[in-house]
Design a protein around this motif. Structure first.
Motif, mmCIF file in Angstrom:
data_model
loop_
_atom_site.group_PDB
_atom_site.id
_atom_site.type_symbol
_atom_site.label_atom_id
_atom_site.label_comp_id
_atom_site.label_asym_id
_atom_site.label_seq_id
_atom_site.Cartn_x
_atom_site.Cartn_y
_atom_site.Cartn_z
ATOM 1 N N ALA A 142 0.486 20.672 -22.299
ATOM 2 C CA ALA A 142 1.021 19.911 -22.321
ATOM 3 C C ALA A 142 1.358 18.878 -21.515
ATOM 4 C CB ALA A 142 2.788 20.797 -22.636
ATOM 5 N N HIS A 143 0.669 19.097 -20.274
ATOM 6 C CA HIS A 143 0.556 17.975 -19.310
ATOM 7 C C HIS A 143 -0.744 17.201 -19.505
ATOM 8 C CE1 HIS A 143 0.140 15.733 -15.566
ATOM 9 N NE2 HIS A 143 -1.426 16.754 -15.599
ATOM 10 N N ALA A 144 -1.649 18.148 -19.938
ATOM 11 C CA ALA A 144 -2.846 17.648 -20.351
ATOM 12 C C ALA A 144 -2.806 16.708 -21.506
ATOM 13 C CB ALA A 144 -4.108 18.712 -20.652
ATOM 14 N N ALA A 145 -2.097 16.864 -22.471
ATOM 15 C CA ALA A 145 -1.910 15.936 -23.576
ATOM 16 C C ALA A 145 -1.412 14.629 -24.117
ATOM 17 C CB ALA A 145 -0.556 17.304 -24.679
ATOM 18 N N ARG A 146 0.153 14.592 -22.662
ATOM 19 C CA ARG A 146 0.381 13.941 -22.348
ATOM 20 C C ARG A 146 -0.792 12.656 -21.681
ATOM 21 N NH1 ARG A 146 2.402 11.811 -17.250
ATOM 22 N NH2 ARG A 146 4.283 10.547 -17.852
ATOM 23 N N HIS A 151 5.818 12.422 -23.705
ATOM 24 C CA HIS A 151 6.994 13.258 -23.654
ATOM 25 C C HIS A 151 6.417 15.403 -24.624
ATOM 26 C CE1 HIS A 151 9.413 17.183 -21.789
ATOM 27 N NE2 HIS A 151 9.721 16.596 -23.331
ATOM 28 N N VAL A 152 5.895 16.034 -24.175
ATOM 29 C CA VAL A 152 4.692 16.635 -24.712
ATOM 30 C C VAL A 152 5.684 18.215 -24.922
ATOM 31 C CG1 VAL A 152 3.118 17.999 -25.999
ATOM 32 C CG2 VAL A 152 2.777 15.404 -25.564
ATOM 33 N N GLN A 153 6.105 18.651 -25.891
ATOM 34 C CA GLN A 153 6.858 20.088 -25.472
ATOM 35 C C GLN A 153 6.755 20.836 -26.500
ATOM 36 O OE1 GLN A 153 11.093 19.898 -25.392
ATOM 37 N NE2 GLN A 153 11.436 21.873 -25.598
ATOM 38 N N LYS A 154 6.249 22.661 -26.333
ATOM 39 C CA LYS A 154 6.128 23.803 -27.679
ATOM 40 C C LYS A 154 6.673 24.011 -28.225
ATOM 41 C CE LYS A 154 2.689 24.758 -24.585
ATOM 42 N NZ LYS A 154 1.752 26.244 -23.690
ATOM 43 N N ILE A 155 7.050 24.273 -29.188
ATOM 44 C CA ILE A 155 8.104 25.013 -29.250
ATOM 45 C C ILE A 155 7.348 25.754 -29.892
ATOM 46 C CG2 ILE A 155 9.701 24.716 -31.054
ATOM 47 C CD1 ILE A 155 10.274 22.010 -31.225
#
Length: 312
Positions: A127-131, A144-148
Motif C-alpha cells: 500500500a505504501h509503495a502504491a501511494r 490513500h491506498v487501502q487493501k480490502i
C-alpha cells in the motif's frame, strides 16, 4: 571418625586429587571454558550415548532447501511474482478496485500506474509503495491506498486545481494556485481560465491572485495577465482594455483605481488603457475613435469661442 568428618575428608581428598593431577601433568592442554560443552556433546554423540530422533535429517534438509529458495527469490527479485502466484490461486486475486476523488486523472491511468492486471494478488500489494506511485501522477497531490480482503482495493485521490494557463513561448501549461505547472494544456476544457504570459508569470501568479481577490469584479473581467520584463503586470480585460500595474505596491494601486472608478464606470467607456504606475495620478488612454471625437469637439469649441469674440 564421624560421618560428617568423613564426607568433608572425601571432598578434600577429591580436590587434592584434581590439584595433584594438574600438577602431575604440567604440559597438558586444557580446553577453554566456552568450548568444553560443545566438545562433550560431540563426544557423547560419537560414542552413541545420545540418540538422534527419527526424520530430524529430513526436516533439516527441508529447512535448508527452503532457506536457499527464499534467498534465491530475494536476490533475483522474484519474491513478489511468487507471492502473487501462490496467493492468487487460493482466493486473494484482485477483482474489485474502488477509485474516488479523481476528476482530472482517469481510472485507466490509475490502474496502469499501479501495474494492476488479472494476476495481481491483494496480499502482494504494498500500500505504501502504491501511494508513492500515485503521487507521481501530474494531477495528484495526495493519495490513500487501502487493501480490502480478500479481493478488493480502495484508492482515494486528492487532486490539484488549475487556476490559470501559463504561456511560455509557444507552449501552454496549466498552473495551480501556487504557480506550479501541473500539465500541458490539451483540449478546450480549461480554455476559460485566465492566461498568464511571459517569463516569471508562473512564479508570481499567486502574488497577483492574492491582490485580485480583494477586487472580485475586476478579477472576473481579467482574461490575461502579461508579465513585463519579469518586473510588473499588465492586465488584459474582456473588453480589450489594458491596466498597467506598478512594480511595487500593487494592492494600493488597485485600491486607488477602485476609488476612482466608483460611480464613473471607467472601464465601460471608450478607452484602451489605464495606467496605474504613477502614485499621484491615473492616466487613461482613449481609443482612436474617441480621440478623434474629442479632437473634433475641441476644434468646435475653439470655433465657437472665436465667433463669440467677434460678435462681442
Amino acid at each position: 571418625m564421624s560421618p560428617m568428618t568423613g564426607t568433608r575428608a572425601g571432598a578434600n581428598e577429591a580436590q587434592t586429587t584434581r590439584t595433584s593431577g594438574r600438577a602431575a601433568f604440567p604440559g597438558a592442554f586444557v580446553l577453554p571454558r566456552i568450548l568444553r560443552r560443545p566438545v562433550r556433546a560431540f563426544a557423547a554423540l560419537a560414542s552413541g550415548r545420545v540418540t538422534i530422533r527419527p526424520h530430524l535429517g529430513s526436516v533439516a534438509a527441508v529447512v535448508f532447501l527452503a532457506s536457499t529458495g527464499l534467498y534465491g527469490m530475494e536476490t533475483g527479485g522474484h519474491t513478489t511474482t511468487v507471492t502473487q502466484a501462490l496467493t492468487s490461486g487460493v482466493g486473494f486475486a484482485l477483482e474489485d478496485v474502488q477509485v474516488s476523488g479523481n476528476v482530472e486523472t482517469s481510472d485507466i491511468d490509475i490502474l496502469q500506474q499501479l501495474g494492476l492486471d488479472g494476476s495481481t494478488s491483494v496480499v502482494a500489494i504494498d500500500a505504501h509503495a502504491a501511494r508513492q506511485k500515485l503521487m507521481e501522477l501530474p494531477w495528484v497531490t495526495d493519495a490513500h491506498v487501502q487493501k480490502i480482503y480478500p479481493r478488493g482495493l480502495m484508492v482515494r485521490l486528492v487532486e490539484r486545481k488549475a487556476v490559470g494557463i501559463w504561456q511560455h513561448g509557444d507552449a501552454l501549461s496549466l498552473i495551480d494556485v501556487r504557480g506550479d505547472v501541473i500539465a500541458p494544456l490539451t483540449g478546450a476544457r480549461h480554455a476559460d481560465l485566465p492566461l498568464y504570459v511571459g517569463l516569471g508569470a508562473d512564479r508570481h501568479s499567486d502574488e497577483l491572485e492574492a491582490r485580485l481577490l480583494f477586487h472580485p469584479e475586476l478579477r472576473a473581467r481579467v482574461k490575461a495577465a502579461i508579465r513585463i520584463a519579469d518586473r510588473r503586470w499588465d492586465l488584459r480585460l474582456d473588453n480589450g482594455v489594458t491596466i498597467s500595474l506598478p512594480e511595487d505596491n500593487v494592492g494600493e494601486a488597485l485600491k486607488r483605481f477602485a476609488a476612482f472608478d466608483a460611480g464613473r464606470d471607467v472601464l465601460s467607456r471608450d478607452i484602451t488603457a489605464v495606467d496605474l504606475r504613477l502614485d499621484d495620478r491615473i492616466a487613461l488612454r482613449l481609443s482612436e475613435a474617441a480621440f478623434e471625437r474629442r479632437t473634433q469637439a475641441l476644434e468646435e469649441r475653439a470655433k465657437l469661442i472665436k465667433a463669440a469674440e467677434k460678435n462681442s
